[in-house]
Design a protein around this motif. Structure first.
Motif, mmCIF file in Angstrom:
data_model
loop_
_atom_site.group_PDB
_atom_site.id
_atom_site.type_symbol
_atom_site.label_atom_id
_atom_site.label_comp_id
_atom_site.label_asym_id
_atom_site.label_seq_id
_atom_site.Cartn_x
_atom_site.Cartn_y
_atom_site.Cartn_z
ATOM 1 N N GLU A 80 26.945 23.925 37.113
ATOM 2 C CA GLU A 80 27.143 23.421 35.741
ATOM 3 C C GLU A 80 28.199 22.310 35.718
ATOM 4 N N VAL A 81 28.021 21.335 36.572
ATOM 5 C CA VAL A 81 29.048 20.321 36.779
ATOM 6 C C VAL A 81 29.429 19.609 35.478
ATOM 7 N N ASP A 82 28.443 19.194 34.699
ATOM 8 C CA ASP A 82 28.759 18.468 33.464
ATOM 9 C C ASP A 82 29.546 19.341 32.493
ATOM 10 N N ARG A 83 29.104 20.576 32.325
ATOM 11 C CA ARG A 83 29.790 21.501 31.415
ATOM 12 C C ARG A 83 31.199 21.801 31.928
ATOM 13 N N PHE A 141 34.685 20.918 30.043
ATOM 14 C CA PHE A 141 35.634 21.992 29.744
ATOM 15 C C PHE A 141 37.025 21.639 30.263
ATOM 16 N N CYS A 142 37.086 21.166 31.510
ATOM 17 C CA CYS A 142 38.386 20.843 32.110
ATOM 18 C C CYS A 142 39.089 19.731 31.346
ATOM 19 N N ALA A 143 38.334 18.717 30.952
ATOM 20 C CA ALA A 143 38.928 17.599 30.223
ATOM 21 C C ALA A 143 39.440 18.044 28.853
ATOM 22 N N LYS A 144 38.709 18.923 28.196
ATOM 23 C CA LYS A 144 39.044 19.298 26.821
ATOM 24 C C LYS A 144 40.042 20.450 26.741
ATOM 25 N N LEU A 150 42.312 27.354 40.106
ATOM 26 C CA LEU A 150 42.658 27.665 38.720
ATOM 27 C C LEU A 150 41.583 27.163 37.763
ATOM 28 N N ARG A 151 41.175 25.920 37.945
ATOM 29 C CA ARG A 151 40.179 25.350 37.030
ATOM 30 C C ARG A 151 38.901 26.177 37.031
#
Length: 417
Positions: A352-355, A359-362, A303-304
């Motif tokens: 794009e691990v950081d992005r 995104f997941c956190a926000k 899903l993520r």
């Protein structure tokens, strides 16, 4: 009934499926529960899952899909050609790339990872045992096929060894060879299948299978000698920190190298030595009755990643850009650990691990709660019951409902709630 809020942007996620129904139902149910997602663009987005049907298609047709999860095209050529069309002409994001199916034939993956310096067991490809059904076979074989000594080839690798199809899957045609009698029996049985002879990693401590979805990887203790419902053992500390990190790095490297984003890898770990033996699976196992305890993680990761891809407009990359990896492989000033670190950086950049994490956190910060609520719901228990009843004979229903229900209960208890 309360009407669903209207999204600024609607996305369609296609699922190209074969016989499986358990995880698609889970994914569909969870995606509905996710509902609206506010993206970095400030707009609200909704992703809707649809099951892809197979029918004639005009090469100028415009697909409605933003992303397709492919579980079928590795053996079914018509949808494979449709995937190629929508990738080349319409920029549809695919899990996985249909242009690197050669990596699913283990031979190409072995060659690539040997080139990158990974600890692949000694491997030899031997010719077909039986003639192919091709009118040109006899002439070509008589003129160009050189006689070879199968026993000498095996002896050079050393016993025990494995004979395995170069393009195999699901352990079909795989044999452990301990002597010349078993060698000839397995080769005679191979028929028109191309086979590898591969050195066995004896005395290994653990068999690890890692499932990767986008930039996330779950490394699981795997017991291939057990029936499928018992192969994944729930053990959170079966690898050292360094070995676990290396398994994750190799998994991500393989996926980034071949543009595979939904894949599983198998590695044998002896001490802190990590030996990849199979790391290209077009249709990795995500069945509820296989993964059990790890099933909620797999659905959460899927899903993520899919929501991230469609909401952020992540662009598909069909070019594999292998020269960047080979430059690291050919740099003799780097040791093995340094090369792995450099490969990991390339893989993390690709995903794009950081992005993704930001995104997941926000924007998906409530997803863990959504999955937890669903797994503890009657809807999930109903799915589990129906899956067990479809998979097992009637006299085993009670046994397996208790078995899988207990493992899911263990996952529920382990959540920090």
């Amino acid at each position: 009934m309360k009407e669903a809020a209207v999204a600024d942007v609607e996305h369609t996620i296609g699922m190209l499926l074969g016989t499986e129904d358990d995880w698609p139902r889970a994914y569909e149910a969870l995606l509905r529960r996710v509902g609206l997602v506010t993206g970095p663009d400030g707009k609200t987005h909704r992703a809707n899952a649809v099951r892809v049907t197979i029918e004639p298609f005009n090469l100028r047709d415009k697909p409605r899909h933003d992303l397709v999860i492919d579980r079928l095209a590795y053996w079914y050529y018509h949808p494979r050609e449709w995937l190629k069309k929508i990738a080349l002409m319409d920029d549809v994001y695919l899990l996985n790339s249909p242009f690197t199916f050669q990596s699913m034939e283990k031979h190409a993956a072995y060659c690539a990872m040997l080139r990158l310096g990974l600890k692949i067991p000694e491997t030899v490809l031997v010719p077909f045992k039986n003639p192919l059904e091709n009118s040109r076979w006899a002439y070509t074989a008589a003129r160009y096929n050189r006689p070879f000594d199968l026993e000498a080839t095996a002896a050079a690798i050393g016993y025990p060894l494995w004979m395995k199809p170069y393009d195999g899957g699901a352990w079909v045609g795989v044999s452990k060879i301990r002597n010349e009698i078993e060698l000839h029996a397995a080769y005679d049985a191979s028929g028109e299948r191309l086979m590898h002879l591969q050195a066995s990693i004896e005395g290994y401590d653990v068999f690890a299978r890692s499932l990767s979805i986008g930039p996330e990887t779950m490394v699981m203790k795997f017991r291939p000698d057990q029936p499928m419902h018992a192969r994944y053992e729930v053990d959170h500390n079966f690898l050292s920190a360094s070995a676990g990190d290396e398994v994750v790095t190799i998994s991500r490297l393989v996926n980034a190298f071949f543009r595979w984003e939904f894949n599983s890898c198998e590695t044998l770990v002896r001490g802190d030595e990590v030996h990849p033996i199979d790391y290209a699976n077009a249709c990795p196992d995500v069945a509820l009755t296989s993964l059990h305890y790890y099933f909620p993680w797999a659905m959460t990761a899927l899903l993520r990643w899919t929501v991230f891809c469609v909401v952020t407009g992540r662009k598909p990359r069909l070019d594999t850009d292998t020269s960047r990896y080979f430059a690291i492989a050919d740099d003799h000033s780097l040791g093995y650990a340094e090369k792995l670190a450099a490969y990991r950086k390339l893989a993390d950049d690709y995903f794009e691990v950081d992005r993704y994490q930001e995104f997941c956190a926000k924007h998906l910060g409530n997803l863990d709660d959504i999955v937890y609520d669903w797994v503890t719901s009657e809807e999930f228990r109903s799915l589990l019951r129906e899956t067990v009843r479809a998979m097992y004979p009637v006299h085993e229903h009670e046994k397996f409902l208790a078995h899988f229900g207990g493992l899911i209960d263990a996952w529920i208890r382990d959540q920090d709630r």
